[in-house]
Design a protein around this motif. Structure first.
Motif, mmCIF file in Angstrom:
data_model
loop_
_atom_site.group_PDB
_atom_site.id
_atom_site.type_symbol
_atom_site.label_atom_id
_atom_site.label_comp_id
_atom_site.label_asym_id
_atom_site.label_seq_id
_atom_site.Cartn_x
_atom_site.Cartn_y
_atom_site.Cartn_z
ATOM 1 N N GLU A 1 -26.616 -2.928 -32.814
ATOM 2 C CA GLU A 1 -27.544 -2.645 -31.717
ATOM 3 C C GLU A 1 -26.876 -1.833 -30.622
ATOM 4 N N TYR A 2 -25.607 -2.187 -30.351
ATOM 5 C CA TYR A 2 -24.867 -1.461 -29.317
ATOM 6 C C TYR A 2 -23.549 -0.953 -29.875
ATOM 7 N N ILE A 3 -23.229 0.291 -29.538
ATOM 8 C CA ILE A 3 -21.928 0.865 -29.895
ATOM 9 C C ILE A 3 -21.242 1.240 -28.579
ATOM 10 N N VAL A 4 -20.162 0.523 -28.282
ATOM 11 C CA VAL A 4 -19.454 0.740 -27.017
ATOM 12 C C VAL A 4 -18.233 1.618 -27.296
ATOM 13 N N CYS A 5 -18.166 2.774 -26.631
ATOM 14 C CA CYS A 5 -17.064 3.710 -26.858
ATOM 15 C C CYS A 5 -16.087 3.622 -25.698
ATOM 16 N N LEU B 1 -20.554 7.212 -36.178
ATOM 17 C CA LEU B 1 -21.548 6.618 -35.272
ATOM 18 C C LEU B 1 -22.887 6.427 -35.987
ATOM 19 N N THR B 2 -23.258 7.391 -36.812
ATOM 20 C CA THR B 2 -24.529 7.288 -37.537
ATOM 21 C C THR B 2 -24.507 6.085 -38.472
ATOM 22 N N GLU B 3 -23.360 5.896 -39.134
ATOM 23 C CA GLU B 3 -23.245 4.761 -40.052
ATOM 24 C C GLU B 3 -23.274 3.428 -39.282
ATOM 25 N N LEU B 4 -22.579 3.399 -38.151
ATOM 26 C CA LEU B 4 -22.576 2.183 -37.323
ATOM 27 C C LEU B 4 -23.976 1.867 -36.815
ATOM 28 N N ALA B 5 -24.721 2.932 -36.491
ATOM 29 C CA ALA B 5 -26.041 2.758 -35.892
ATOM 30 C C ALA B 5 -27.009 2.046 -36.838
ATOM 31 N N GLU B 6 -26.723 2.122 -38.139
ATOM 32 C CA GLU B 6 -27.607 1.451 -39.099
ATOM 33 C C GLU B 6 -27.498 -0.069 -38.993
ATOM 34 N N MET C 1 -32.748 0.890 -33.551
ATOM 35 C CA MET C 1 -32.102 2.085 -32.983
ATOM 36 C C MET C 1 -30.930 1.662 -32.108
ATOM 37 N N ALA C 2 -29.737 2.051 -32.520
ATOM 38 C CA ALA C 2 -28.542 1.645 -31.765
ATOM 39 C C ALA C 2 -28.414 2.437 -30.473
ATOM 40 N N ARG C 3 -27.829 1.800 -29.502
ATOM 41 C CA ARG C 3 -27.591 2.478 -28.243
ATOM 42 C C ARG C 3 -26.084 2.707 -28.090
ATOM 43 N N VAL C 4 -25.704 3.952 -27.827
ATOM 44 C CA VAL C 4 -24.285 4.304 -27.689
ATOM 45 C C VAL C 4 -23.932 4.364 -26.204
ATOM 46 N N VAL C 5 -22.938 3.561 -25.821
ATOM 47 C CA VAL C 5 -22.544 3.474 -24.411
ATOM 48 C C VAL C 5 -21.091 3.896 -24.289
ATOM 49 N N VAL C 6 -20.804 4.849 -23.412
ATOM 50 C CA VAL C 6 -19.406 5.231 -23.209
ATOM 51 C C VAL C 6 -18.879 4.587 -21.927
ATOM 52 N N ILE C 7 -17.661 4.044 -22.032
ATOM 53 C CA ILE C 7 -16.973 3.487 -20.867
ATOM 54 C C ILE C 7 -15.923 4.513 -20.473
ATOM 55 N N THR C 8 -16.108 5.143 -19.321
ATOM 56 C CA THR C 8 -15.272 6.285 -18.988
ATOM 57 C C THR C 8 -14.866 6.265 -17.516
ATOM 58 N N SER C 9 -13.962 7.168 -17.121
ATOM 59 C CA SER C 9 -13.506 7.143 -15.725
ATOM 60 C C SER C 9 -12.793 8.411 -15.271
ATOM 61 N N GLY C 10 -12.234 9.152 -16.196
ATOM 62 C CA GLY C 10 -11.353 10.252 -15.788
ATOM 63 C C GLY C 10 -9.949 9.746 -15.565
ATOM 64 N N LYS C 11 -9.755 8.988 -14.496
ATOM 65 C CA LYS C 11 -8.426 8.498 -14.172
ATOM 66 C C LYS C 11 -8.020 7.349 -15.111
ATOM 67 N N GLY C 12 -6.728 7.253 -15.357
ATOM 68 C CA GLY C 12 -6.220 6.169 -16.194
ATOM 69 C C GLY C 12 -5.893 4.936 -15.364
ATOM 70 N N GLY C 13 -5.832 3.816 -16.036
ATOM 71 C CA GLY C 13 -5.369 2.590 -15.374
ATOM 72 C C GLY C 13 -6.367 1.934 -14.444
ATOM 73 N N MET D 1 -22.001 -11.915 -26.984
ATOM 74 C CA MET D 1 -22.282 -13.297 -26.605
ATOM 75 C C MET D 1 -23.756 -13.508 -26.296
ATOM 76 N N ARG D 2 -24.422 -12.425 -25.871
ATOM 77 C CA ARG D 2 -25.856 -12.512 -25.602
ATOM 78 C C ARG D 2 -26.679 -12.321 -26.887
ATOM 79 N N GLY D 3 -25.996 -12.240 -28.010
ATOM 80 C CA GLY D 3 -26.700 -12.199 -29.287
ATOM 81 C C GLY D 3 -26.945 -10.818 -29.861
ATOM 82 N N HIS D 4 -26.368 -9.795 -29.218
ATOM 83 C CA HIS D 4 -26.580 -8.432 -29.728
ATOM 84 C C HIS D 4 -25.435 -8.019 -30.629
ATOM 85 N N LYS D 5 -25.768 -7.490 -31.780
ATOM 86 C CA LYS D 5 -24.719 -7.061 -32.699
ATOM 87 C C LYS D 5 -24.059 -5.791 -32.137
#
Lengths: 269, 84
Positions: free
Chosen positions: A114-118, A106-111, A1-13, A29-33
């Motif tokens: 392990e991690y999907i970073v957005c 995302l569904t296709e990637l999840a197959e 089961m893949a985990r989807v993580v969003v990197i967000t902030s509102g403000k730019g830069g 690097m820690r071995g997670h696809k």
């Protein structure tokens, strides 16, 4: 089961893309696809930070529109095994990111991953909302500066109501703070909000603090995610954050101003 | 620095000013967004109704939404102008 993580902030830069590149690389690097996706449609940048800009053939929107399949669009990272990049398109049509299209990708990637970073774009428009919508958890990148903290709070509001999980009644997705460009010396002088101040205002858990560092600009100049610079404080701080993300207990470092005493100055260089 | 400056209270550090300003604005914005989407419109409409009868300023109607368990209480404060 893949985990989807969003990197967000509102403000730019404030360092979203730097963080997305560092966290995704760290996880790999820690071995997670891991796959990292650039949601900044129109302004592609993750490819530059990851150093793969000359290998972009197809992009996220091509895959959504069926012009290419995922395998054709994903770029394998040169340095880290297990790491793939899906670049943003440079089309100016912001509506290209449809909910159904993003979900399909995302569904296709999840197959496979392990991690999907957005990597979210700045602002609270469609791209940012789409990057967050399917997320299981969020990393909120904030600078110790008034407008960034205010925008992060705004983004936390969006994360608590505008994700799929929230709409399905599962409540706010877990969100953790990553404070970047931190300067303990300026905090000591009372010129910069401290990490405690920012945490108190936003009232969320702390994932990590990245010190202001020349290494970050060096890393983006050369297109090598800063976690590869493991001699740098910023690189180490990101690797710590990755370890905490994976559930390890790591003390926070680089939070105090290392004042060099007389002997330190004499011998420390 | 002059001699008398020694007795002045020091200027507050900019970080503490930042923290105070942020706490105020963030609290206000959170209260605003936790309410239903129609609140600003409702506010405008109530103001328009009152203005049919008496001229009041924009801040004459104050709305405050509070939560108590499962209930939401909308507190409405209307300040009429003094009779002149």
């Amino acid at each position: 089961m893949a985990r989807v993580v969003v990197i967000t902030s509102g403000k730019g830069g404030v360092g979203k893309t730097t963080t997305a590149a560092a966290i995704a690389t760290g996880l790999a690097m820690r071995g997670h696809k891991t796959a990292v996706i650039d949601f900044d449609v129109g302004l592609r940048n993750l490819d530059l930070i990851m150093g793969c800009e000359r290998r972009v053939v197809y992009d996220f929107v091509n895959v959504i529109n069926g012009d290419a399949n995922l395998r054709q669009a994903l770029i394998k990272d040169k340095r880290a095994d297990n790491l793939f990049i899906l670049p943003a398109s440079q089309t100016r049509d912001k509506d290209a990111l449809t909910t159904e299209g993003v979900e399909k990708v995302l569904t296709e990637l999840a197959e496979e991953f392990e991690y999907i970073v957005c990597d979210s774009p700045a602002g609270i428009e469609r791209g940012a909302l789409m990057a967050a919508y399917f997320a299981d958890e969020a990393i909120v990148v904030t600078n110790p500066e008034v407008s960034s903290v205010r925008d992060s709070d705004r983004m936390l509001g969006i994360l608590s109501s505008k994700t799929r999980k929230a709409e399905q009644g599962e409540g706010a997705i877990p969100a953790r703070l990553l404070l970047t460009r931190y300067s303990p010396a300026r905090v000591d002088k009372g010129e910069m909000l401290s990490v405690e101040d920012v945490q108190e205002i936003l009232s969320i858990d702390l994932l990590g603090v990245i010190p202001e560092s020349q290494a970050v600009l060096n890393a983006s100049n050369s297109g090598v995610p800063v976690v590869h610079e493991d001699g740098s404080e910023a690189g180490q701080a990101y690797l710590d954050a990755v370890a905490r993300f994976l559930g390890e207990d790591r003390p926070h470092r680089f939070l105090v101003n290392e004042k060099k005493g007389f002997f330190g100055r004499l011998f420390g260089g | 620095m002059g001699f008398f400056d020694l007795f002045r209270t020091p200027k507050p550090k900019s970080a503490s000013v930042a923290k105070e300003r942020l706490q105020v604005i963030v609290t206000r914005e959170r209260a605003h967004r936790s309410g239903p989407d129609y609140l600003p419109k409702l506010h405008q409409d109530i103001l328009a109704v009152i203005r049919k009868y008496v001229q009041v300023g924009d801040d004459a109607v104050q709305m405050n939404l509070e939560r108590e368990g499962n209930r939401e209480i909308l507190e409405l404060n209307i300040i009429l102008p003094e009779k002149g």
